[in-house]
Design a protein around this motif. Structure first.
Motif, short mmCIF file in Angstrom:
data_model
loop_
_atom_site.label_atom_id
_atom_site.label_comp_id
_atom_site.label_asym_id
_atom_site.label_seq_id
_atom_site.Cartn_x
_atom_site.Cartn_y
_atom_site.Cartn_z
N ASP A 1 57.06 27.46 61.97
CA ASP A 1 57.62 26.58 60.96
C ASP A 1 56.95 25.22 61.04
O ASP A 1 57.20 24.43 61.95
CB ASP A 1 59.13 26.43 61.19
CG ASP A 1 59.82 25.76 60.02
OD1 ASP A 1 59.11 25.19 59.18
OD2 ASP A 1 61.05 25.80 59.95
N HIS B 1 61.39 21.89 54.08
CA HIS B 1 62.77 22.26 54.38
C HIS B 1 63.63 21.08 53.94
O HIS B 1 63.50 19.99 54.50
CB HIS B 1 62.92 22.52 55.88
CG HIS B 1 64.25 23.09 56.26
ND1 HIS B 1 64.57 23.42 57.55
CD2 HIS B 1 65.33 23.40 55.51
CE1 HIS B 1 65.80 23.90 57.59
NE2 HIS B 1 66.28 23.89 56.37
N TYR C 1 56.19 33.14 51.02
CA TYR C 1 57.64 33.07 51.11
C TYR C 1 58.16 33.95 52.24
O TYR C 1 59.01 33.53 53.04
CB TYR C 1 58.25 33.51 49.78
CG TYR C 1 59.75 33.37 49.70
CD1 TYR C 1 60.40 32.21 50.14
CD2 TYR C 1 60.53 34.39 49.17
CE1 TYR C 1 61.77 32.08 50.05
CE2 TYR C 1 61.91 34.27 49.08
CZ TYR C 1 62.52 33.11 49.52
OH TYR C 1 63.90 32.98 49.44
N ARG D 1 57.15 32.23 55.59
CA ARG D 1 57.93 31.02 55.87
C ARG D 1 59.31 31.37 56.39
O ARG D 1 59.86 30.67 57.25
CB ARG D 1 58.10 30.19 54.60
CG ARG D 1 56.90 29.36 54.20
CD ARG D 1 57.22 28.68 52.90
NE ARG D 1 56.14 27.85 52.42
CZ ARG D 1 56.06 27.38 51.17
NH1 ARG D 1 57.03 27.68 50.31
NH2 ARG D 1 55.07 26.62 50.80
N ARG D 2 59.88 32.44 55.87
CA ARG D 2 61.26 32.79 56.22
C ARG D 2 61.35 33.80 57.36
O ARG D 2 62.44 34.16 57.77
CB ARG D 2 61.97 33.34 54.98
CG ARG D 2 62.07 32.35 53.82
CD ARG D 2 62.95 31.16 54.17
NE ARG D 2 64.29 31.59 54.54
CZ ARG D 2 65.25 31.85 53.67
NH1 ARG D 2 65.05 31.70 52.37
NH2 ARG D 2 66.46 32.25 54.09
N THR E 1 63.63 36.35 58.89
CA THR E 1 64.81 36.56 58.04
C THR E 1 64.56 37.67 57.03
O THR E 1 63.48 37.73 56.42
CB THR E 1 65.17 35.26 57.29
OG1 THR E 1 65.42 34.23 58.25
CG2 THR E 1 66.40 35.45 56.42
N LEU F 1 64.93 39.08 53.46
CA LEU F 1 65.14 38.46 52.16
C LEU F 1 65.52 39.53 51.13
O LEU F 1 64.90 40.60 51.08
CB LEU F 1 63.86 37.75 51.70
CG LEU F 1 63.36 36.64 52.63
CD1 LEU F 1 62.02 36.12 52.15
CD2 LEU F 1 64.38 35.50 52.68
#
Length: 231
Positions: free
Chosen positions: A4, A32, A167, A170-171, A174, A176
């Motif tokens: 990050d 962020h 995307y 970056r996440r 997680t 999505l």
């Protein structure tokens, strides 16, 4: 796991549509961003979120922006602050800068100008994020050059494939949902094709994997995630 390198932005404004607009544009740029609607909330968020930069309205319901800035400085933080306000008098501009603000923008404003000023303040303060690379296993994406590599090989992507991969990275790690991906990458401009996410993920997988360990995984009933599987 994705590394990050995002700029952390706190937007303080009691007009939700303005705060949400600035935060949304910042997130689209890869930052962020969180919002606060009062001075008390701003002070609390600054302590918990530890932003790299703050957009601060002077006119808040519980205290003015100068008081918020004073509280931030008393807490020991030197975070840069850009005032965003409807006050356009010279005295207010001077007060904002002499009280410790780093820049001052008057409403109504162009969000592109605000973002440009925020970047300039970050550069001057030395808080600009220098590491623009996102990595997952042997996959890397450079947000400055837009270069994507899998190992030593350059991967050529379409603009949509690049935004989808960025995307996901970056996440990471997680998971999505398709709705999240659709909203972020296509912003509902998908021509009515309900399977647009599945098609894009399929194309991206073919380009990234090419005989290597798969990195984009389907989580049934939820969506997609990019991560290295632990053996």
């Amino acid at each position: 796991m994705g590394r990050d390198s995002r700029v952390r932005l706190l937007v303080v404004d009691d007009e939700p549509h303005i705060a949400d607009l600035v935060a949304t544009v910042a997130r689209y740029e890869g930052w962020h961003a969180v919002t606060a609607g009062t001075g008390t909330e701003a002070i609390r968020e600054a302590s918990a979120f530890v932003p790299d930069i703050v957009v601060l309205d002077l006119m808040l319901p519980d205290m003015d922006g100068f008081s918020v800035l004073d509280r931030l400085r008393e807490s020991g933080t030197a975070v840069p602050v850009v005032f965003l306000t409807a006050r356009d008098g010279t005295a207010d501009r001077i007060a904002g800068l002499t009280r410790g603000g780093d820049d001052y923008l008057v409403k109504p404003f162009a969000v592109e100008e605000l973002m440009a000023r925020l970047r300039a303040v970050l550069r001057r303060s030395g808080r600009a994020r220098r590491n623009s690379a996102l990595t997952v296993a042997d996959l890397s994406l450079d947000e400055d050059t837009r270069e994507v590599r899998r190992g030593n090989d350059i991967v050529t992507l379409t603009p949509t494939e690049y935004e989808l991969l960025r995307y996901l990275m970056r996440r990471s790690p997680t998971v999505l949902t398709k709705a999240q991906i659709l909203d972020h990458v296509w912003q509902y401009d998908f021509g009515g094709r309900s399977n647009v996410v599945e098609l894009a993920v399929s194309h991206l997988r073919r380009k990234l994997d090419a005989g290597r360990e798969p990195l984009i995984h389907t989580v049934r009933g939820v969506g997609y995630v990019i991560r290295q599987m632990v053996r």
